[in-house]
Design a protein around this motif. Sequence first.
Motif, PDB file in Angstrom:
ATOM      1  N   TYR A  49      32.480 -25.727 -34.305  1.00 45.31           N
ATOM      2  CA  TYR A  49      33.064 -25.602 -32.974  1.00 45.31           C
ATOM      3  C   TYR A  49      33.604 -26.943 -32.511  1.00 45.31           C
ATOM      4  O   TYR A  49      33.109 -27.994 -32.901  1.00 45.31           O
ATOM      5  N   SER A  50      34.598 -26.873 -31.675  1.00 44.24           N
ATOM      6  CA  SER A  50      35.097 -28.044 -30.976  1.00 44.24           C
ATOM      7  C   SER A  50      35.314 -27.629 -29.530  1.00 44.24           C
ATOM      8  O   SER A  50      35.297 -26.440 -29.204  1.00 44.24           O
ATOM      9  N   TYR A  51      35.490 -28.615 -28.665  1.00 45.15           N
ATOM     10  CA  TYR A  51      35.836 -28.291 -27.281  1.00 45.15           C
ATOM     11  C   TYR A  51      36.991 -29.176 -26.859  1.00 45.15           C
ATOM     12  O   TYR A  51      37.232 -30.229 -27.428  1.00 45.15           O
ATOM     13  N   ARG A  52      37.695 -28.682 -25.862  1.00 44.12           N
ATOM     14  CA  ARG A  52      38.825 -29.424 -25.303  1.00 44.12           C
ATOM     15  C   ARG A  52      39.009 -28.971 -23.868  1.00 44.12           C
ATOM     16  O   ARG A  52      38.446 -27.957 -23.435  1.00 44.12           O
ATOM     17  N   GLU A 111      36.222 -23.818 -29.074  1.00 50.31           N
ATOM     18  CA  GLU A 111      37.020 -23.157 -30.101  1.00 50.31           C
ATOM     19  C   GLU A 111      36.244 -23.097 -31.414  1.00 50.31           C
ATOM     20  O   GLU A 111      35.553 -24.041 -31.774  1.00 50.31           O
ATOM     21  N   LEU A 112      36.377 -21.986 -32.089  1.00 48.12           N
ATOM     22  CA  LEU A 112      35.908 -21.850 -33.450  1.00 48.12           C
ATOM     23  C   LEU A 112      36.933 -22.564 -34.321  1.00 48.12           C
ATOM     24  O   LEU A 112      38.136 -22.306 -34.185  1.00 48.12           O
ATOM     25  N   THR A 113      36.486 -23.467 -35.159  1.00 46.22           N
ATOM     26  CA  THR A 113      37.424 -24.265 -35.951  1.00 46.22           C
ATOM     27  C   THR A 113      37.108 -24.155 -37.438  1.00 46.22           C
ATOM     28  O   THR A 113      37.087 -25.143 -38.141  1.00 46.22           O
ATOM     29  N   ASN A 114      36.831 -22.940 -37.890  1.00 48.50           N
ATOM     30  CA  ASN A 114      36.623 -22.745 -39.325  1.00 48.50           C
ATOM     31  C   ASN A 114      37.949 -22.832 -40.051  1.00 48.50           C
ATOM     32  O   ASN A 114      39.012 -22.825 -39.434  1.00 48.50           O
ATOM     33  N   VAL A 115      37.900 -22.852 -41.341  1.00 47.10           N
ATOM     34  CA  VAL A 115      39.066 -23.055 -42.186  1.00 47.10           C
ATOM     35  C   VAL A 115      40.242 -22.175 -41.749  1.00 47.10           C
ATOM     36  O   VAL A 115      40.185 -20.957 -41.824  1.00 47.10           O
ATOM     37  N   VAL A 121      36.256 -19.191 -28.050  1.00 48.61           N
ATOM     38  CA  VAL A 121      35.074 -18.329 -28.128  1.00 48.61           C
ATOM     39  C   VAL A 121      34.152 -18.474 -26.926  1.00 48.61           C
ATOM     40  O   VAL A 121      33.136 -17.781 -26.835  1.00 48.61           O
ATOM     41  N   GLY A 122      34.501 -19.366 -25.995  1.00 47.21           N
ATOM     42  CA  GLY A 122      33.682 -19.550 -24.804  1.00 47.21           C
ATOM     43  C   GLY A 122      34.238 -20.667 -23.952  1.00 47.21           C
ATOM     44  O   GLY A 122      35.242 -21.289 -24.303  1.00 47.21           O
ATOM     45  N   GLY A 172      26.895 -21.926 -27.006  1.00 50.68           N
ATOM     46  CA  GLY A 172      26.354 -22.357 -25.718  1.00 50.68           C
ATOM     47  C   GLY A 172      25.638 -23.690 -25.834  1.00 50.68           C
ATOM     48  O   GLY A 172      25.816 -24.584 -25.004  1.00 50.68           O
ATOM     49  N   SER A 173      24.846 -23.841 -26.872  1.00 51.54           N
ATOM     50  CA  SER A 173      24.124 -25.087 -27.093  1.00 51.54           C
ATOM     51  C   SER A 173      25.088 -26.239 -27.377  1.00 51.54           C
ATOM     52  O   SER A 173      24.907 -27.359 -26.882  1.00 51.54           O
ATOM     53  N   PHE A 174      26.126 -25.955 -28.145  1.00 49.95           N
ATOM     54  CA  PHE A 174      27.155 -26.957 -28.433  1.00 49.95           C
ATOM     55  C   PHE A 174      27.813 -27.437 -27.134  1.00 49.95           C
ATOM     56  O   PHE A 174      27.934 -28.637 -26.889  1.00 49.95           O
ATOM     57  N   LEU A 175      28.224 -26.503 -26.296  1.00 46.40           N
ATOM     58  CA  LEU A 175      28.874 -26.876 -25.030  1.00 46.40           C
ATOM     59  C   LEU A 175      27.921 -27.630 -24.108  1.00 46.40           C
ATOM     60  O   LEU A 175      28.284 -28.650 -23.525  1.00 46.40           O
ATOM     61  N   LEU A 176      26.708 -27.121 -23.984  1.00 41.17           N
ATOM     62  CA  LEU A 176      25.752 -27.733 -23.062  1.00 41.17           C
ATOM     63  C   LEU A 176      25.361 -29.138 -23.514  1.00 41.17           C
ATOM     64  O   LEU A 176      25.290 -30.054 -22.693  1.00 41.17           O
ATOM     65  N   SER A 177      25.143 -29.344 -24.794  1.00 39.96           N
ATOM     66  CA  SER A 177      24.785 -30.694 -25.255  1.00 39.96           C
ATOM     67  C   SER A 177      25.931 -31.677 -25.019  1.00 39.96           C
ATOM     68  O   SER A 177      25.698 -32.829 -24.633  1.00 39.96           O
ATOM     69  N   ASN A 178      27.160 -31.230 -25.188  1.00 41.72           N
ATOM     70  CA  ASN A 178      28.304 -32.105 -24.909  1.00 41.72           C
ATOM     71  C   ASN A 178      28.457 -32.362 -23.414  1.00 41.72           C
ATOM     72  O   ASN A 178      28.836 -33.467 -23.011  1.00 41.72           O
ATOM     73  N   ALA A 179      28.161 -31.382 -22.586  1.00 43.82           N
ATOM     74  CA  ALA A 179      28.214 -31.580 -21.126  1.00 43.82           C
ATOM     75  C   ALA A 179      27.188 -32.612 -20.684  1.00 43.82           C
ATOM     76  O   ALA A 179      27.480 -33.479 -19.850  1.00 43.82           O
ATOM     77  N   ILE A 180      25.996 -32.542 -21.248  1.00 42.58           N
ATOM     78  CA  ILE A 180      24.943 -33.508 -20.914  1.00 42.58           C
ATOM     79  C   ILE A 180      25.377 -34.921 -21.310  1.00 42.58           C
ATOM     80  O   ILE A 180      25.182 -35.877 -20.560  1.00 42.58           O
ATOM     81  N   GLU A 181      25.986 -35.027 -22.461  1.00 43.25           N
ATOM     82  CA  GLU A 181      26.449 -36.343 -22.941  1.00 43.25           C
ATOM     83  C   GLU A 181      27.605 -36.887 -22.097  1.00 43.25           C
ATOM     84  O   GLU A 181      27.657 -38.075 -21.789  1.00 43.25           O
ATOM     85  N   LYS A 182      28.535 -36.030 -21.707  1.00 44.22           N
ATOM     86  CA  LYS A 182      29.759 -36.453 -21.005  1.00 44.22           C
ATOM     87  C   LYS A 182      29.541 -36.674 -19.501  1.00 44.22           C
ATOM     88  O   LYS A 182      30.245 -37.479 -18.877  1.00 44.22           O
ATOM     89  N   ALA A 183      28.592 -35.980 -18.909  1.00 44.50           N
ATOM     90  CA  ALA A 183      28.419 -35.982 -17.452  1.00 44.50           C
ATOM     91  C   ALA A 183      28.338 -37.376 -16.822  1.00 44.50           C
ATOM     92  O   ALA A 183      29.005 -37.623 -15.809  1.00 44.50           O
TER      93      ALA A 183
END
Length: 170
Positions: free
Chosen positions: A3-6, A60-64, A70-71, A105-116
């Motif tokens: 996953y990635s986020y933007r 985003e789902l970023t598989n091959v 996706v959320g 959800g865990s991916f997004l939340l962990s990045n939110a905690i880091e970025k906040a």
Amino acid sequence: MNYSYRLAKNKDLNEIVDIYNHSVKTLESTCDIEPITLSSRQPSFTKQLNDPIRPFWVAELTNVGITKVVGYLNFSYFMNERPGYYVTADLAIYLHPKYQGKGVGSFLLSNAIEKAPSLGIQTLCTTIFDSNIASKKLFKKHNFQDWGLMPGVAMLNGVNKDLRIVGRTL
């Protein structure tokens, strides 16, 4: 799965509304009881796209060879945008049903905690229906504390819902 986020873009609104409307049907994640429309969501979405301290992310789902929304995670102002509360953000996470329980959800939340902190945010919080076990587990996994229960504050299709607030100081 990778996953990635933007930052969300106008072109994402259709997928965002689709994901949100899936959650409306479950009566477990929102107090809307009818699906929303693109036109009803557009004004608040456009306003947030231009807000540098309360970003709106898509996952985003970023598989091959595949990129698919996706959320999403939305940082919102706490308590009606009063400036004294700017150190606190209210989070909303919504996932496409096919990708729930797959780490998005865990991916997004962990990045939110880091970025906040770089957004000037010292505290993160959210409200969760007490019956939403998956969301409660997600936030507990990321060290959010139970700040209280608001019994019977929502009525969804004749069912009273209790709302729990959870939060975390960074």
